[in-house]
Design a protein around this motif. Structure first.
Motif, PDB file in Angstrom:
ATOM      1  N   SER A  70      41.137  40.406  48.158  1.00  0.00           N
ATOM      2  CA  SER A  70      42.167  41.450  48.057  1.00  0.00           C
ATOM      3  C   SER A  70      42.100  42.209  46.733  1.00  0.00           C
ATOM      4  O   SER A  70      42.651  43.302  46.616  1.00  0.00           O
ATOM      5  CB  SER A  70      43.564  40.832  48.236  1.00  0.00           C
ATOM      6  OG  SER A  70      43.822  39.879  47.221  1.00  0.00           O
ATOM      7  N   ARG A 107      39.402  43.504  45.546  1.00  0.00           N
ATOM      8  CA  ARG A 107      38.344  44.518  45.579  1.00  0.00           C
ATOM      9  C   ARG A 107      38.288  45.213  46.952  1.00  0.00           C
ATOM     10  O   ARG A 107      37.212  45.501  47.498  1.00  0.00           O
ATOM     11  CB  ARG A 107      36.980  43.915  45.216  1.00  0.00           C
ATOM     12  CG  ARG A 107      36.557  42.673  45.942  1.00  0.00           C
ATOM     13  CD  ARG A 107      35.123  42.280  45.555  1.00  0.00           C
ATOM     14  NE  ARG A 107      34.128  43.232  46.025  1.00  0.00           N
ATOM     15  CZ  ARG A 107      33.418  44.021  45.236  1.00  0.00           C
ATOM     16  NH1 ARG A 107      33.555  43.994  43.943  1.00  0.00           N
ATOM     17  NH2 ARG A 107      32.523  44.860  45.757  1.00  0.00           N
ATOM     18  N   LEU A 108      39.465  45.516  47.492  1.00  0.00           N
ATOM     19  CA  LEU A 108      39.536  46.162  48.806  1.00  0.00           C
ATOM     20  C   LEU A 108      38.895  47.548  48.810  1.00  0.00           C
ATOM     21  O   LEU A 108      38.438  48.023  49.848  1.00  0.00           O
ATOM     22  CB  LEU A 108      40.996  46.264  49.254  1.00  0.00           C
ATOM     23  CG  LEU A 108      41.713  44.925  49.507  1.00  0.00           C
ATOM     24  CD1 LEU A 108      43.186  45.168  49.822  1.00  0.00           C
ATOM     25  CD2 LEU A 108      41.042  44.154  50.631  1.00  0.00           C
ATOM     26  N   GLU A 109      38.888  48.200  47.663  1.00  0.00           N
ATOM     27  CA  GLU A 109      38.310  49.543  47.576  1.00  0.00           C
ATOM     28  C   GLU A 109      36.800  49.526  47.781  1.00  0.00           C
ATOM     29  O   GLU A 109      36.194  50.523  48.174  1.00  0.00           O
ATOM     30  CB  GLU A 109      38.640  50.142  46.205  1.00  0.00           C
ATOM     31  CG  GLU A 109      38.162  51.571  46.007  1.00  0.00           C
ATOM     32  CD  GLU A 109      38.512  52.120  44.637  1.00  0.00           C
ATOM     33  OE1 GLU A 109      38.054  53.238  44.309  1.00  0.00           O
ATOM     34  OE2 GLU A 109      39.252  51.435  43.895  1.00  0.00           O
ATOM     35  N   GLU A 142      40.202  52.207  58.301  1.00  0.00           N
ATOM     36  CA  GLU A 142      41.172  51.669  57.357  1.00  0.00           C
ATOM     37  C   GLU A 142      42.501  51.369  58.052  1.00  0.00           C
ATOM     38  O   GLU A 142      42.981  52.186  58.848  1.00  0.00           O
ATOM     39  CB  GLU A 142      41.408  52.645  56.202  1.00  0.00           C
ATOM     40  CG  GLU A 142      40.183  52.871  55.339  1.00  0.00           C
ATOM     41  CD  GLU A 142      40.446  53.794  54.157  1.00  0.00           C
ATOM     42  OE1 GLU A 142      39.785  53.635  53.111  1.00  0.00           O
ATOM     43  OE2 GLU A 142      41.321  54.693  54.298  1.00  0.00           O
ATOM     44  N   GLU A 191      52.993  45.755  51.085  1.00  0.00           N
ATOM     45  CA  GLU A 191      53.200  45.300  49.711  1.00  0.00           C
ATOM     46  C   GLU A 191      54.526  44.565  49.634  1.00  0.00           C
ATOM     47  O   GLU A 191      55.552  45.066  50.090  1.00  0.00           O
ATOM     48  CB  GLU A 191      53.215  46.469  48.732  1.00  0.00           C
ATOM     49  CG  GLU A 191      53.488  46.048  47.292  1.00  0.00           C
ATOM     50  CD  GLU A 191      53.808  47.220  46.388  1.00  0.00           C
ATOM     51  OE1 GLU A 191      52.898  47.656  45.678  1.00  0.00           O
ATOM     52  OE2 GLU A 191      54.971  47.696  46.403  1.00  0.00           O
ATOM     53  N   ASP A 216      49.732  50.835  48.701  1.00  0.00           N
ATOM     54  CA  ASP A 216      48.782  51.912  48.394  1.00  0.00           C
ATOM     55  C   ASP A 216      47.383  51.531  48.860  1.00  0.00           C
ATOM     56  O   ASP A 216      46.596  52.385  49.278  1.00  0.00           O
ATOM     57  CB  ASP A 216      48.762  52.178  46.883  1.00  0.00           C
ATOM     58  CG  ASP A 216      50.072  52.751  46.370  1.00  0.00           C
ATOM     59  OD1 ASP A 216      50.752  53.460  47.143  1.00  0.00           O
ATOM     60  OD2 ASP A 216      50.423  52.498  45.198  1.00  0.00           O
ATOM     61  N   GLU A 217      47.055  50.236  48.791  1.00  0.00           N
ATOM     62  CA  GLU A 217      45.750  49.767  49.235  1.00  0.00           C
ATOM     63  C   GLU A 217      45.681  49.703  50.768  1.00  0.00           C
ATOM     64  O   GLU A 217      46.709  49.614  51.440  1.00  0.00           O
ATOM     65  CB  GLU A 217      45.449  48.372  48.675  1.00  0.00           C
ATOM     66  CG  GLU A 217      45.450  48.293  47.161  1.00  0.00           C
ATOM     67  CD  GLU A 217      46.809  47.880  46.610  1.00  0.00           C
ATOM     68  OE1 GLU A 217      46.838  47.234  45.546  1.00  0.00           O
ATOM     69  OE2 GLU A 217      47.838  48.191  47.249  1.00  0.00           O
ATOM     70  N   LYS A 218      44.455  49.723  51.269  1.00  0.00           N
ATOM     71  CA  LYS A 218      44.213  49.537  52.699  1.00  0.00           C
ATOM     72  C   LYS A 218      43.062  48.559  52.872  1.00  0.00           C
ATOM     73  O   LYS A 218      42.221  48.404  51.990  1.00  0.00           O
ATOM     74  CB  LYS A 218      43.873  50.857  53.383  1.00  0.00           C
ATOM     75  CG  LYS A 218      45.019  51.861  53.414  1.00  0.00           C
ATOM     76  CD  LYS A 218      44.626  53.105  54.175  1.00  0.00           C
ATOM     77  CE  LYS A 218      45.790  54.091  54.251  1.00  0.00           C
ATOM     78  NZ  LYS A 218      45.437  55.315  55.012  1.00  0.00           N
TER      79      LYS A 218
END
Length: 263
Positions: free
Chosen positions: A56, A58-60, A99, A104, A239-241
């Motif tokens: 989680s 380094r999801l980008e 995605e 959160e 904000d992350e996916k």
């Protein structure tokens, strides 16, 4: 490309993991457990959930693909007989990234400590003994006072899991939203709830504040971290996916039909 393979841990999954790793090396790909571009999970949805939490941070940069060694999963769409075909795709074909939104969860304790977690499926809030009494604020305003067994806040991709068992709606993962479902709410002249699942859009937050003196248990997917004296739980679309690597179509409604209706 840097790839890593994770396993559910049973004999079948472990054997398949070793086979996939050998295929990857044969095609000139690199095994990198620390900073993978692609994570291949072997097992089921639980195995992919574990991998999501392991990476989680380094999801980008990391995408996921799942192979199921049991029943058809919502996240694991390849079968053991297709592993060589999958590795060929990985080695030869640029994959399409899909995605999905995440949840959160911000937990604040009475000691003014704050903890942030991401959930792929859901966050559940329950009392360990007796009923949970909690205010439910939406966009900063009190919406209702809940009393009952607990609340489940889910992502669209998690809407087919615990949320569905609670009577919640199934949401398509393209919708950036969260859903609040009640667990056995108590309605009388003192406590009133809307009694229906609520779907909140991306820019709305849900804030839960326990009001009675009970120990509160918060679960993030299949994890149950220990917190002392929870003051509030805030949930919103993260904000992350999560990024899934798609090498062929994997229609969401087809998965729903195959899982719950059949042919």
């Amino acid at each position: 490309m840097k790839v890593t393979v994770t396993s559910r841990g049973d004999d079948v999954s472990n054997t398949l993991k070793r086979q996939i790793e050998q295929y990857l090396l044969d095609f000139g790909l690199y095994i990198n457990e620390e900073e993978p571009d692609l994570v291949i999970t072997v097992g089921g949805d639980g195995t992919l959930l574990q991998a999501f939490h392991d990476y989680s941070h380094r999801l980008e940069y990391t995408a996921f693909v799942g192979i199921h060694t049991g029943h058809l999963g919502f996240y694991a769409d390849w079968i053991p007989e297709e592993v060589e075909k999958l590795v060929i795709h990985i080695a030869k074909t640029p994959y399409h990234v899909v995605e999905y939104p995440l949840l959160e969860v911000m937990i604040q304790t009475a000691e003014e400590k704050e903890y942030r977690h991401l959930a792929l499926n859901e966050c559940t809030v329950k009392s360990i003994e007796g009923s949970l009494v909690s205010s439910v604020d939406i966009k900063g305003d009190t919406f209702e006072i809940f009393r009952g067994d607990g609340l489940c806040i889910s992502t669209p991709s998690g809407s087919t899991a615990y949320n569905k068992a609670l009577g919640g709606a199934i949401l398509h993962p393209s919708l950036a939203s969260i859903q609040i479902a009640e667990m056995a709410s108590i309605n009388n002249r003192v406590y009133r709830t809307v009694g229906s699942p609520l779907v909140l859009p991306q820019h709305h937050t849900c804030l839960l504040k326990p009001l009675n003196d009970v120990a509160v248990q918060v679960s993030i997917d299949h994890f149950t971290p220990a917190f002392n004296q929870i003051k509030s739980i805030q949930c919103r679309v993260a904000d992350e996916k999560i990024r899934f690597a798609r090498f062929r179509p994997f229609p969401f409604w087809k998965r729903v039909k195959e899982s719950f209706i059949g042919e």
